[in-house]
Design a protein around this motif. Structure first.
Motif, PDB file in Angstrom:
ATOM      1  N   GLU A   1       0.866  -1.169   0.000  1.00 50.09           N
ATOM      2  CA  GLU A   1       0.000   0.000   0.000  1.00 50.09           C
ATOM      3  C   GLU A   1       0.907   1.225   0.000  1.00 50.09           C
ATOM      4  OE1 GLU A   1      -2.283  -0.468   3.514  1.00 50.09           O
ATOM      5  OE2 GLU A   1      -3.405  -2.199   2.777  1.00 50.09           O
ATOM      6  N   TRP A   2       0.618   2.169  -0.881  1.00 52.62           N
ATOM      7  CA  TRP A   2       1.485   3.320  -1.081  1.00 52.62           C
ATOM      8  C   TRP A   2       0.906   4.518  -0.332  1.00 52.62           C
ATOM      9  CZ3 TRP A   2       5.700   1.560  -3.506  1.00 52.62           C
ATOM     10  CH2 TRP A   2       5.558   0.396  -4.271  1.00 52.62           C
ATOM     11  N   VAL A   3       1.700   5.110   0.561  1.00 52.85           N
ATOM     12  CA  VAL A   3       1.253   6.190   1.430  1.00 52.85           C
ATOM     13  C   VAL A   3       1.791   7.522   0.929  1.00 52.85           C
ATOM     14  CG1 VAL A   3       1.213   7.059   3.783  1.00 52.85           C
ATOM     15  CG2 VAL A   3       1.236   4.605   3.380  1.00 52.85           C
ATOM     16  N   PHE A   4       0.896   8.508   0.819  1.00 52.45           N
ATOM     17  CA  PHE A   4       1.276   9.866   0.402  1.00 52.45           C
ATOM     18  C   PHE A   4       0.970  10.815   1.555  1.00 52.45           C
ATOM     19  CE2 PHE A   4       0.339   7.442  -3.400  1.00 52.45           C
ATOM     20  CZ  PHE A   4       1.458   7.689  -4.179  1.00 52.45           C
ATOM     21  N   THR A   5       2.020  11.326   2.148  1.00 54.67           N
ATOM     22  CA  THR A   5       1.918  12.093   3.387  1.00 54.67           C
ATOM     23  C   THR A   5       1.308  13.480   3.149  1.00 54.67           C
ATOM     24  OG1 THR A   5       3.903  10.975   4.177  1.00 54.67           O
ATOM     25  CG2 THR A   5       3.222  12.956   5.360  1.00 54.67           C
ATOM     26  N   GLY A   6       0.319  13.815   3.969  1.00 51.64           N
ATOM     27  CA  GLY A   6      -0.262  15.149   3.952  1.00 51.64           C
ATOM     28  C   GLY A   6      -1.134  15.465   2.760  1.00 51.64           C
ATOM     29  N   ALA A   7      -1.487  14.463   1.954  1.00 54.69           N
ATOM     30  CA  ALA A   7      -2.265  14.735   0.737  1.00 54.69           C
ATOM     31  C   ALA A   7      -3.697  15.166   1.032  1.00 54.69           C
ATOM     32  CB  ALA A   7      -2.272  13.499  -0.164  1.00 54.69           C
ATOM     33  N   MET A   8      -4.199  14.902   2.244  1.00 50.94           N
ATOM     34  CA  MET A   8      -5.571  15.281   2.579  1.00 50.94           C
ATOM     35  C   MET A   8      -5.650  16.630   3.301  1.00 50.94           C
ATOM     36  SD  MET A   8      -7.404  12.942   1.282  1.00 50.94           S
ATOM     37  CE  MET A   8      -9.000  13.370   1.975  1.00 50.94           C
ATOM     38  N   GLU A   9      -4.552  17.339   3.369  1.00 50.68           N
ATOM     39  CA  GLU A   9      -4.547  18.633   4.045  1.00 50.68           C
ATOM     40  C   GLU A   9      -4.956  19.736   3.074  1.00 50.68           C
ATOM     41  OE1 GLU A   9      -0.584  18.825   5.569  1.00 50.68           O
ATOM     42  OE2 GLU A   9      -1.100  17.762   7.419  1.00 50.68           O
ATOM     43  N   PHE A  10      -6.252  19.862   2.864  1.00 50.25           N
ATOM     44  CA  PHE A  10      -6.771  20.940   2.028  1.00 50.25           C
ATOM     45  C   PHE A  10      -8.032  21.498   2.679  1.00 50.25           C
ATOM     46  CE2 PHE A  10      -8.212  16.873   0.324  1.00 50.25           C
ATOM     47  CZ  PHE A  10      -9.587  17.016   0.284  1.00 50.25           C
ATOM     48  N   GLY A  11      -8.443  22.641   2.214  1.00 51.80           N
ATOM     49  CA  GLY A  11      -9.488  23.396   2.889  1.00 51.80           C
ATOM     50  C   GLY A  11     -10.887  22.820   2.751  1.00 51.80           C
ATOM     51  N   VAL A  12     -11.777  23.288   3.638  1.00 55.24           N
ATOM     52  CA  VAL A  12     -13.183  22.885   3.631  1.00 55.24           C
ATOM     53  C   VAL A  12     -13.934  23.665   2.562  1.00 55.24           C
ATOM     54  CG1 VAL A  12     -15.315  22.829   4.997  1.00 55.24           C
ATOM     55  CG2 VAL A  12     -13.114  22.290   6.070  1.00 55.24           C
ATOM     56  N   GLY A  13     -14.821  22.969   1.840  1.00 56.88           N
ATOM     57  CA  GLY A  13     -15.673  23.608   0.849  1.00 56.88           C
ATOM     58  C   GLY A  13     -14.989  23.935  -0.456  1.00 56.88           C
ATOM     59  N   ARG A  14     -13.782  23.471  -0.658  1.00 54.84           N
ATOM     60  CA  ARG A  14     -13.048  23.760  -1.883  1.00 54.84           C
ATOM     61  C   ARG A  14     -12.849  22.474  -2.676  1.00 54.84           C
ATOM     62  NH1 ARG A  14      -6.961  26.449  -2.195  1.00 54.84           N
ATOM     63  NH2 ARG A  14      -7.030  27.024  -4.411  1.00 54.84           N
ATOM     64  N   PRO A  15     -13.353  22.378  -3.895  1.00 51.58           N
ATOM     65  CA  PRO A  15     -13.161  21.158  -4.684  1.00 51.58           C
ATOM     66  C   PRO A  15     -11.676  20.840  -4.867  1.00 51.58           C
ATOM     67  CG  PRO A  15     -14.806  22.574  -5.695  1.00 51.58           C
ATOM     68  CD  PRO A  15     -14.159  23.374  -4.611  1.00 51.58           C
ATOM     69  N   TRP A  16     -11.344  19.554  -4.751  1.00 55.46           N
ATOM     70  CA  TRP A  16      -9.955  19.116  -4.818  1.00 55.46           C
ATOM     71  C   TRP A  16      -9.850  17.932  -5.757  1.00 55.46           C
ATOM     72  CZ3 TRP A  16      -6.572  22.280  -2.597  1.00 55.46           C
ATOM     73  CH2 TRP A  16      -5.234  21.887  -2.500  1.00 55.46           C
ATOM     74  N   GLN A  17      -8.721  17.851  -6.430  1.00 56.48           N
ATOM     75  CA  GLN A  17      -8.516  16.766  -7.394  1.00 56.48           C
ATOM     76  C   GLN A  17      -7.239  16.005  -7.053  1.00 56.48           C
ATOM     77  OE1 GLN A  17      -7.006  17.270 -11.620  1.00 56.48           O
ATOM     78  NE2 GLN A  17      -9.170  16.836 -12.034  1.00 56.48           N
ATOM     79  N   MET A  18      -7.315  14.668  -7.148  1.00 59.08           N
ATOM     80  CA  MET A  18      -6.154  13.810  -6.955  1.00 59.08           C
ATOM     81  C   MET A  18      -6.043  12.847  -8.125  1.00 59.08           C
ATOM     82  SD  MET A  18      -6.361  12.826  -2.922  1.00 59.08           S
ATOM     83  CE  MET A  18      -6.500  14.110  -1.679  1.00 59.08           C
ATOM     84  N   VAL A  19      -4.828  12.671  -8.599  1.00 63.63           N
ATOM     85  CA  VAL A  19      -4.572  11.733  -9.696  1.00 63.63           C
ATOM     86  C   VAL A  19      -3.461  10.785  -9.237  1.00 63.63           C
ATOM     87  CG1 VAL A  19      -3.883  11.449 -12.088  1.00 63.63           C
ATOM     88  CG2 VAL A  19      -5.235  13.452 -11.420  1.00 63.63           C
ATOM     89  N   ALA A  20      -3.814   9.516  -9.080  1.00 71.30           N
ATOM     90  CA  ALA A  20      -2.832   8.497  -8.686  1.00 71.30           C
ATOM     91  C   ALA A  20      -2.459   7.681  -9.916  1.00 71.30           C
ATOM     92  CB  ALA A  20      -3.413   7.595  -7.603  1.00 71.30           C
ATOM     93  N   GLN A  21      -1.169   7.501 -10.123  1.00 73.27           N
ATOM     94  CA  GLN A  21      -0.663   6.761 -11.292  1.00 73.27           C
ATOM     95  C   GLN A  21       0.300   5.676 -10.856  1.00 73.27           C
ATOM     96  OE1 GLN A  21       0.834  10.423 -13.277  1.00 73.27           O
ATOM     97  NE2 GLN A  21      -0.318   9.695 -15.057  1.00 73.27           N
ATOM     98  N   TRP A  22       0.093   4.478 -11.394  1.00 78.10           N
ATOM     99  CA  TRP A  22       1.022   3.364 -11.209  1.00 78.10           C
ATOM    100  C   TRP A  22       1.672   3.083 -12.559  1.00 78.10           C
ATOM    101  CZ3 TRP A  22      -3.628   3.859  -8.913  1.00 78.10           C
ATOM    102  CH2 TRP A  22      -3.700   3.700  -7.532  1.00 78.10           C
ATOM    103  N   ARG A  23       2.977   3.300 -12.628  1.00 78.43           N
ATOM    104  CA  ARG A  23       3.717   3.044 -13.857  1.00 78.43           C
ATOM    105  C   ARG A  23       4.963   2.234 -13.506  1.00 78.43           C
ATOM    106  NH1 ARG A  23       4.303   8.799 -16.791  1.00 78.43           N
ATOM    107  NH2 ARG A  23       5.949   8.902 -15.203  1.00 78.43           N
ATOM    108  N   ARG A  24       5.695   1.822 -14.540  1.00 79.96           N
ATOM    109  CA  ARG A  24       6.874   0.998 -14.313  1.00 79.96           C
ATOM    110  C   ARG A  24       7.970   1.724 -13.536  1.00 79.96           C
ATOM    111  NH1 ARG A  24       7.133  -4.585 -15.121  1.00 79.96           N
ATOM    112  NH2 ARG A  24       5.689  -5.165 -16.775  1.00 79.96           N
ATOM    113  N   ASP A  25       7.985   3.060 -13.628  1.00 77.13           N
ATOM    114  CA  ASP A  25       9.053   3.799 -12.958  1.00 77.13           C
ATOM    115  C   ASP A  25       8.685   4.235 -11.550  1.00 77.13           C
ATOM    116  OD1 ASP A  25       7.133   5.589 -13.803  1.00 77.13           O
ATOM    117  OD2 ASP A  25       8.552   7.192 -14.224  1.00 77.13           O
ATOM    118  N   GLY A  26       7.380   4.185 -11.189  1.00 76.30           N
ATOM    119  CA  GLY A  26       7.023   4.606  -9.853  1.00 76.30           C
ATOM    120  C   GLY A  26       5.529   4.783  -9.662  1.00 76.30           C
ATOM    121  N   VAL A  27       5.160   5.066  -8.416  1.00 77.15           N
ATOM    122  CA  VAL A  27       3.765   5.332  -8.055  1.00 77.15           C
ATOM    123  C   VAL A  27       3.692   6.809  -7.673  1.00 77.15           C
ATOM    124  CG1 VAL A  27       1.851   4.686  -6.561  1.00 77.15           C
ATOM    125  CG2 VAL A  27       3.558   2.969  -7.203  1.00 77.15           C
ATOM    126  N   ARG A  28       2.810   7.546  -8.347  1.00 76.06           N
ATOM    127  CA  ARG A  28       2.782   9.006  -8.239  1.00 76.06           C
ATOM    128  C   ARG A  28       1.387   9.474  -7.828  1.00 76.06           C
ATOM    129  NH1 ARG A  28       6.116  12.174 -11.329  1.00 76.06           N
ATOM    130  NH2 ARG A  28       6.487  10.321 -12.602  1.00 76.06           N
TER     131      ARG A  28
END
Length: 407
Positions: free
Chosen positions: A265-292
């Motif tokens: 399981e890949w952990v991304f530190t602090g990625a949920m630290e964003f404001g209330v009521g503001r739309p947010w976008q996350m894009v997770a990618q698994w490729r041969r060179d890494g998990v982003r």
């Protein structure tokens, strides 16, 4: 007598560790364990890895008992009785622990394995030239298999069991509810509804999961909160994105998952630290060179941050590590230790011959690692290789000291 005391102390420490590891409740696993029958041999999604770890856990008992010249069959009977007692305690007294026939066989077999491995371990401590040559060849063969298995095992392996079904913001046992709403979710461009999906995102080269959400509560959930899950027709997870405090945890099935090994399981530190009521976008990618993971405010997209966990041919440990399932900044250290073990092992045996053998063995080990990395398209990293070679140098130096006759 002093050496016997060391072995008896080793047995006492081993027994204490076994009790500590096995006789503790694990409430978070209760739902999963309830589905496993007692007669299973390779139990659960990571049954192969757990079987191997149980073998290794009881191997020290056999090694120490042989070193102490204890009666063989009494030792084997003790190992069987001990593991049966542990499994019955797990089954009847502990929450979230499963007593199974597979664990009894693996633990007892580990003691037997350790008993018969003791003469080889003694020879490995002070190898003859013939033993050293055979050991070098064996280590090179085993490590080549490890590199190949790592390169293949890190590839995404989506299920062919259709249809896939989306599960948005479900409250699983031991989980909290995400304080907000999922506005949109997709995997490889295919929308994830809270129902069966229109098609499966069957890609074995790369996987991209997109998630748009809005937070309505200020307080972060104290426990895990499931954001998105996708399961196949047999209920096996194909995608999981989970909130863990201020972090995001992502997971997809890899080729190693099908082999019964651990899925990282890949952990991304602090990625949920964003404001209330503001739309947010996350894009997770698994490729041969890494998990982003790319995280940014949406409407419009601004202030994007990128976190990357580089993949490496040195990451074979993730499939069998008994304690590290969430991969974050700790990965590079474990990569170093993993390579140091394999490079140090081959150099130790080569040191029993001469320095030219050390150079040749370490060069062969390096070439095999880089060659497999190229073939499987999983990167190798120069700093990790340097650490492996440095560990080989230290092991060879110690080996030469051991091989040198006293003056």
């Amino acid at each position: 007598m002093r050496l016997r005391g060391v072995w008896w102390t080793t047995l006492a420490i081993w027994l204490a560790l076994v009790m500590w590891l096995t006789l503790r409740s694990a409430p978070a696993q209760a739902a999963r364990v309830a589905e496993l029958p007692w007669y299973c041999l390779l139990c659960g999604e990571a049954g192969t890895a757990d079987f191997l770890l149980n073998l290794l856990m009881f191997a020290p008992l056999g090694v120490a008992a042989n070193a102490l010249a204890l009666p063989r069959w009494r030792v084997f009977a003790f190992a069987l009785a001990l593991t049966v007692a542990i499994e019955r305690s797990q089954w009847h007294l502990l929450v979230g622990r499963d007593g199974s026939l597979g664990d009894v066989i693996a633990n007892s077999g580990g003691a037997v394995l350790g008993w018969f491995a003791y003469p080889l371990l003694r020879s490995a401590c002070a190898p003859s030239q013939r033993f050293a040559r055979n050991a070098i060849a064996m280590v090179l063969v085993v490590t080549t298999m490890v590199w190949i298995g790592t390169g293949i095992g890190l590839a995404p392996a989506p299920s062919d069991a259709l249809p896939w079904t989306g599960q948005l913001q479900h409250r699983w046992p031991g989980h909290d509810v995400f304080p907000g709403r999922i506005l949109h979710a997709a995997i490889n461009g295919i929308a994830i509804p809270n129902d069966p999906m229109s098609a499966a995102a069957l890609s074995r080269d790369s996987v991209t999961a997109t998630l748009e959400l809005i937070r309505t509560g200020v307080r972060l959930p104290p426990r895990l909160a499931s954001l998105v899950r996708v399961v196949d027709a047999e209920g096996r997870p194909q995608l999981a994105v989970t909130e863990s405090g201020a972090d995001v945890v992502t997971e997809i099935p890899l080729r190693a998952t099908r082999w019964g090994l651990h899925t990282p399981e890949w952990v991304f530190t602090g990625a949920m630290e964003f404001g209330v009521g503001r739309p947010w976008q996350m894009v997770a990618q698994w490729r041969r060179d890494g998990v982003r993971l790319t995280s940014a405010a949406s409407e419009p997209v601004t202030g994007a941050t990128v976190q990357l966990h580089p993949l490496s041919i040195a990451m074979g440990w993730v499939f069998v590590h008994p304690f590290v399932r969430m991969i974050g900044t700790n990965a590079r250290l474990w990569n170093y230790l993993w390579l140091a073990w394999w490079f140090g092992l081959v150099a130790w045996f080569a040191a029993g011959l001469h320095w030219r053998a050390v150079v040749g063995a370490v060069a062969a080990q390096s070439a095999l690692l880089m060659g497999v990395a190229v073939v499987t398209s999983v990167p190798w990293h120069a700093d990790e290789l340097i650490v492996g070679i440095a560990a080989a140098g230290m092991a060879a130096f110690c080996g030469r000291l051991r091989a040198s006759p006293p003056r």
